[in-house]
Motif scaffolding. Structure first.
Motif, PDB file in Angstrom:
ATOM      1  N   VAL A  27       0.836  -1.202   0.000  1.00 10.18           N
ATOM      2  CA  VAL A  27       0.000   0.000   0.000  1.00 10.18           C
ATOM      3  C   VAL A  27       0.873   1.256   0.000  1.00 10.18           C
ATOM      4  CG1 VAL A  27      -1.739   1.327   1.282  1.00 10.18           C
ATOM      5  CG2 VAL A  27      -1.988  -1.156   1.028  1.00 10.18           C
ATOM      6  N   ARG A  28       1.953   1.257   0.791  1.00  9.16           N
ATOM      7  CA  ARG A  28       2.856   2.418   0.801  1.00  9.16           C
ATOM      8  C   ARG A  28       3.476   2.652  -0.570  1.00  9.16           C
ATOM      9  NH1 ARG A  28       7.235   1.684   3.959  1.00  9.16           N
ATOM     10  NH2 ARG A  28       6.491  -0.314   4.693  1.00  9.16           N
ATOM     11  N   GLN A  29       3.893   1.573  -1.219  1.00  7.69           N
ATOM     12  CA  GLN A  29       4.467   1.705  -2.563  1.00  7.69           C
ATOM     13  C   GLN A  29       3.444   2.328  -3.507  1.00  7.69           C
ATOM     14  OE1 GLN A  29       7.685   1.083  -3.548  1.00  7.69           O
ATOM     15  NE2 GLN A  29       7.076   2.010  -5.462  1.00  7.69           N
ATOM     16  N   ALA A  30       2.196   1.896  -3.413  1.00  7.43           N
ATOM     17  CA  ALA A  30       1.135   2.452  -4.259  1.00  7.43           C
ATOM     18  C   ALA A  30       0.918   3.938  -3.964  1.00  7.43           C
ATOM     19  CB  ALA A  30      -0.162   1.668  -4.052  1.00  7.43           C
ATOM     20  N   VAL A  31       0.863   4.288  -2.685  1.00  7.80           N
ATOM     21  CA  VAL A  31       0.660   5.695  -2.298  1.00  7.80           C
ATOM     22  C   VAL A  31       1.781   6.568  -2.856  1.00  7.80           C
ATOM     23  CG1 VAL A  31       0.713   7.300  -0.326  1.00  7.80           C
ATOM     24  CG2 VAL A  31      -0.739   5.260  -0.244  1.00  7.80           C
ATOM     25  N   PHE A  32       3.018   6.131  -2.704  1.00  8.35           N
ATOM     26  CA  PHE A  32       4.137   6.963  -3.146  1.00  8.35           C
ATOM     27  C   PHE A  32       4.284   6.962  -4.669  1.00  8.35           C
ATOM     28  CE2 PHE A  32       4.833   6.943   1.335  1.00  8.35           C
ATOM     29  CZ  PHE A  32       5.224   8.261   1.557  1.00  8.35           C
ATOM     30  N   SER A  33       3.767   5.955  -5.334  1.00  7.77           N
ATOM     31  CA  SER A  33       3.715   5.987  -6.797  1.00  7.77           C
ATOM     32  C   SER A  33       2.707   7.043  -7.254  1.00  7.77           C
ATOM     33  CB  SER A  33       3.320   4.617  -7.361  1.00  7.77           C
ATOM     34  OG  SER A  33       4.353   3.694  -7.179  1.00  7.77           O
ATOM     35  N   ILE A  34       1.594   7.137  -6.555  1.00  7.24           N
ATOM     36  CA  ILE A  34       0.579   8.157  -6.863  1.00  7.24           C
ATOM     37  C   ILE A  34       1.155   9.551  -6.625  1.00  7.24           C
ATOM     38  CG2 ILE A  34      -1.626   9.152  -6.121  1.00  7.24           C
ATOM     39  CD1 ILE A  34      -2.451   6.229  -5.349  1.00  7.24           C
ATOM     40  N   LEU A  35       1.852   9.726  -5.509  1.00 10.60           N
ATOM     41  CA  LEU A  35       2.363  11.050  -5.137  1.00 10.60           C
ATOM     42  C   LEU A  35       3.549  11.489  -5.988  1.00 10.60           C
ATOM     43  CD1 LEU A  35       2.149  10.759  -1.248  1.00 10.60           C
ATOM     44  CD2 LEU A  35       0.561  11.943  -2.798  1.00 10.60           C
ATOM     45  N   SER A  51       3.908   3.374  13.494  1.00 13.84           N
ATOM     46  CA  SER A  51       5.343   3.147  13.285  1.00 13.84           C
ATOM     47  C   SER A  51       6.017   4.321  12.591  1.00 13.84           C
ATOM     48  CB  SER A  51       5.560   1.888  12.458  1.00 13.84           C
ATOM     49  OG  SER A  51       5.063   2.086  11.143  1.00 13.84           O
ATOM     50  N   GLY A  52       5.205   5.197  12.003  1.00 10.80           N
ATOM     51  CA  GLY A  52       5.759   6.320  11.248  1.00 10.80           C
ATOM     52  C   GLY A  52       6.126   5.947   9.825  1.00 10.80           C
ATOM     53  N   ALA A  53       5.677   4.780   9.361  1.00  4.12           N
ATOM     54  CA  ALA A  53       6.080   4.272   8.048  1.00  4.12           C
ATOM     55  C   ALA A  53       5.808   5.264   6.919  1.00  4.12           C
ATOM     56  CB  ALA A  53       5.393   2.934   7.759  1.00  4.12           C
ATOM     57  N   LEU A  54       4.652   5.924   6.924  1.00  3.68           N
ATOM     58  CA  LEU A  54       4.340   6.870   5.843  1.00  3.68           C
ATOM     59  C   LEU A  54       5.235   8.102   5.906  1.00  3.68           C
ATOM     60  CD1 LEU A  54       0.462   6.528   5.888  1.00  3.68           C
ATOM     61  CD2 LEU A  54       1.976   5.849   4.024  1.00  3.68           C
ATOM     62  N   GLY A  55       5.362   8.695   7.075  1.00  3.43           N
ATOM     63  CA  GLY A  55       6.206   9.877   7.223  1.00  3.43           C
ATOM     64  C   GLY A  55       7.677   9.581   6.992  1.00  3.43           C
ATOM     65  N   LEU A  56       8.151   8.442   7.493  1.00  3.38           N
ATOM     66  CA  LEU A  56       9.545   8.057   7.269  1.00  3.38           C
ATOM     67  C   LEU A  56       9.813   7.844   5.782  1.00  3.38           C
ATOM     68  CD1 LEU A  56       9.938   5.563  10.244  1.00  3.38           C
ATOM     69  CD2 LEU A  56      11.183   7.726   9.968  1.00  3.38           C
ATOM     70  N   SER A 174      -7.521  -2.496   2.326  1.00  2.00           N
ATOM     71  CA  SER A 174      -7.373  -1.055   2.562  1.00  2.00           C
ATOM     72  C   SER A 174      -7.869  -0.238   1.370  1.00  2.00           C
ATOM     73  CB  SER A 174      -5.899  -0.704   2.783  1.00  2.00           C
ATOM     74  OG  SER A 174      -5.403  -1.340   3.924  1.00  2.00           O
ATOM     75  N   ALA A 175      -8.434   0.903   1.695  1.00  2.00           N
ATOM     76  CA  ALA A 175      -8.812   1.875   0.667  1.00  2.00           C
ATOM     77  C   ALA A 175      -8.005   3.140   0.910  1.00  2.00           C
ATOM     78  CB  ALA A 175     -10.301   2.180   0.723  1.00  2.00           C
ATOM     79  N   ILE A 176      -7.458   3.709  -0.151  1.00  2.00           N
ATOM     80  CA  ILE A 176      -6.730   4.971  -0.087  1.00  2.00           C
ATOM     81  C   ILE A 176      -7.610   6.029  -0.739  1.00  2.00           C
ATOM     82  CG2 ILE A 176      -4.678   6.223  -0.873  1.00  2.00           C
ATOM     83  CD1 ILE A 176      -4.111   4.058   1.253  1.00  2.00           C
ATOM     84  N   LEU A 177      -7.867   7.096  -0.006  1.00  2.00           N
ATOM     85  CA  LEU A 177      -8.683   8.195  -0.514  1.00  2.00           C
ATOM     86  C   LEU A 177      -7.819   9.437  -0.606  1.00  2.00           C
ATOM     87  CD1 LEU A 177     -10.556   6.169   1.142  1.00  2.00           C
ATOM     88  CD2 LEU A 177     -12.242   7.965   0.985  1.00  2.00           C
TER      89      LEU A 177
END
Length: 185
Positions: A27-35, A51-56, A174-177
């Motif tokens: 999911v993080r890989q997908a989010v950062f590909s979008i961004l 864990s701070g995974a998104l911010g890190l 998970s859904a990302i909005l």
């Protein structure tokens, strides 16, 4: 868990299991590909940080700063450890109730990550509904900013004053909005 890419790529991070449901690598890989390049030189707010995974991940990919907000002491400790281990600069950990903190904060953020605990029972606190109802969250988002929200796939798209819903993508459970700041009429 690990940081996927950037200057701290492949570094393992701790997860405070008792109080978090971390965003998966997929999911993080997908989010950062979008961004994409939007992360570079951005100011980040990571709410319900866990864990701070998104911010890190954002700091590793070139964000200038990230404020990690979570109310749990175990999370605060792990966030400090993860920042030290990754040697990423620009991170600040705030141990506070997210709802109260958002109303006090005066910062402006290019990207806001919101990943609250999923409501499993009707009596559980609906963090997303509360955040949208208070209106303070929209004030934290910079004019050209984006809010990235993670929720259970079964939850409906949330609408909130001050935000324009852009897109919903689903990954497993998970859904990302994605939301932008609403343009005043």
């Amino acid at each position: 868990m690990r940081i996927i890419a950037g200057k701290a790529g492949r570094i393992a991070i701790k997860v405070p299991k008792a109080v978090t449901r971390p965003t998966t690598d997929f999911v993080r890989q997908a989010v950062f590909s979008i961004l994409g390049v939007r992360v570079q030189d951005s100011r980040i707010l990571d709410l319900f940080a866990g864990s701070g995974a998104l911010g890190l991940e954002a700091l590793s990919r070139g964000a200038t700063s990230c404020v990690f907000v979570d109310e749990h002491r175990a999370v605060e400790k792990v966030l400090h450890e993860n920042l030290a281990k990754s040697r990423l600069e620009g991170g600040r950990v705030v141990k506070a109730d997210v709802h109260a903190w958002v109303t006090r904060d005066v910062g402006s953020y290019d990207l806001i990550f919101v990943d609250p605990p999923y409501a499993k029972f009707p009596s559980d606190r609906d963090h997303l509904k509360e955040l949208f109802a208070k209106g303070a969250l929209a004030e934290r988002l910079a004019e050209e900013g984006l809010m990235v929200m993670e929720q259970s796939i079964g939850e409906p798209v949330r609408e909130g004053e001050g935000f324009t819903f852009l897109e919903r993508r689903e990954y497993g459970s998970s859904a990302i909005l994605l939301y932008a700041k609403a343009v005043p009429s």
